[in-house]
Design an enzyme around this catalytic site. Structure first.
Site, PDB file in Angstrom:
ATOM      1  N   CYS A   1       0.705  -1.513   0.053  1.00  0.00           N
ATOM      2  CA  CYS A   1      -0.062  -0.173  -0.254  1.00  0.00           C
ATOM      3  C   CYS A   1       0.619   1.546  -0.064  1.00  0.00           C
ATOM      4  CB  CYS A   1      -1.015  -0.113   1.401  1.00  0.00           C
ATOM      5  SG  CYS A   1      -1.551   1.628   1.371  1.00  0.00           S
TER       6      CYS A   1
ATOM      7  N   HIS B   1      -8.663  -3.635  -3.445  1.00  0.00           N
ATOM      8  CA  HIS B   1      -7.895  -2.396  -1.883  1.00  0.00           C
ATOM      9  C   HIS B   1      -8.380  -1.087  -2.164  1.00  0.00           C
ATOM     10  CE1 HIS B   1      -3.298  -2.343  -0.687  1.00  0.00           C
ATOM     11  NE2 HIS B   1      -4.087  -0.861  -1.293  1.00  0.00           N
ATOM     12  N   GLU B   2      -8.544  -0.362  -2.984  1.00  0.00           N
ATOM     13  CA  GLU B   2      -9.168   0.940  -2.893  1.00  0.00           C
ATOM     14  C   GLU B   2     -10.131   0.878  -3.054  1.00  0.00           C
ATOM     15  OE1 GLU B   2      -6.412   2.050  -4.174  1.00  0.00           O
ATOM     16  OE2 GLU B   2      -5.227   1.479  -4.192  1.00  0.00           O
TER      17      GLU B   2
ATOM     18  N   HIS C   1     -10.090   1.401   0.950  1.00  0.00           N
ATOM     19  CA  HIS C   1      -9.920   2.586   1.390  1.00  0.00           C
ATOM     20  C   HIS C   1     -10.594   3.597   1.986  1.00  0.00           C
ATOM     21  CE1 HIS C   1      -5.222   2.590   1.947  1.00  0.00           C
ATOM     22  NE2 HIS C   1      -5.648   2.067   0.860  1.00  0.00           N
TER      23      HIS C   1
END
Length: 218
Positions: free
Chosen positions: A129, A171-172, A175
């Protein structure tokens, strides 16, 4: 769904313009690192709070910042902005037998993204990350997802994603909910980048690392 009639938040728009001004001629912003509260706060749904011009500039600066890092995804909280906006892009790197199933992922700005598993298969691979610089760890993720998002024009998209592109999208999107990949990673797998390159990079499926470091990839 974005609406052409949505009212612009003038104060937020000014704040974003000020932030973008800090990127200078290179159009690169610093990436927020772990410990900053913005990374742990659910981002606000994007509903047209920015002018079309400011949104376009924001997406451009996020894209340039991501590529400069270098990275394959960047969420707005990573530049200090709590809006549900991210950018993603990745390209094939020449190894057709890579078990991570890296595939071409053209540039997308993904606004208000969500996903759900498409099937039950999971895969465990090292990932990193940009907001936890210098380290990577093994994270289980869905192999296949149904991804949904809006583009800059407010058009809704739905796409089945597989392999590494699916991992990037997960993953994004995470966030934007205040989650960082390390939250659900195999902590015993945590590796400094140089050690990962020297010790474990020849084994994309981290079976040897799991045995030596004492974690599970099942």
């Amino acid at each position: 769904m974005l609406s052409r009639n949505t009212k612009i938040d003038a104060e937020l728009n000014r704040d974003v313009e000020d932030l973008l001004h800090e990127s200078g001629n290179e159009r690169i912003l610093p990436i927020v690192q772990m410990g900053e509260p913005v990374l742990r706060q659910p981002a606000e749904q994007y509903a047209g709070q920015l002018s079309r011009r400011t949104l376009a500039k924001l997406i451009d600066v996020m894209h340039v910042t991501m590529l400069d890092a270098p990275g394959v995804g960047l969420a707005a909280p990573q530049i200090g902005l709590g809006l549900r906006i991210a950018v993603i892009e990745d390209h094939v790197r020449g190894d057709e037998d890579d078990p991570r199933e890296i595939a071409e992922l053209p540039f997308h700005a993904i606004i208000n993204p969500v996903y759900e598993p498409a099937g039950t298969q999971i895969r465990s691979f090292y990932e990193g990350c940009l907001s936890f610089s210098g380290y990577q760890a093994v994270r289980r993720r869905w192999l296949d997802i149904t991804a949904r998002w809006q583009d800059e024009e407010g058009k809704q998209h739905e796409e089945r994603m597989h392999g590494w592109p699916a991992r990037i999208f997960q993953h994004e999107t995470d966030h934007l909910s205040g989650e960082v990949y390390i939250d659900k990673a195999e902590i015993r797998s945590l590796s400094e980048d140089e050690n990962l390159s020297e010790l474990w990079s020849e084994d994309p499926v981290p079976t040897e690392a799991a045995e030596e470091l004492g974690f599970s990839i099942e």
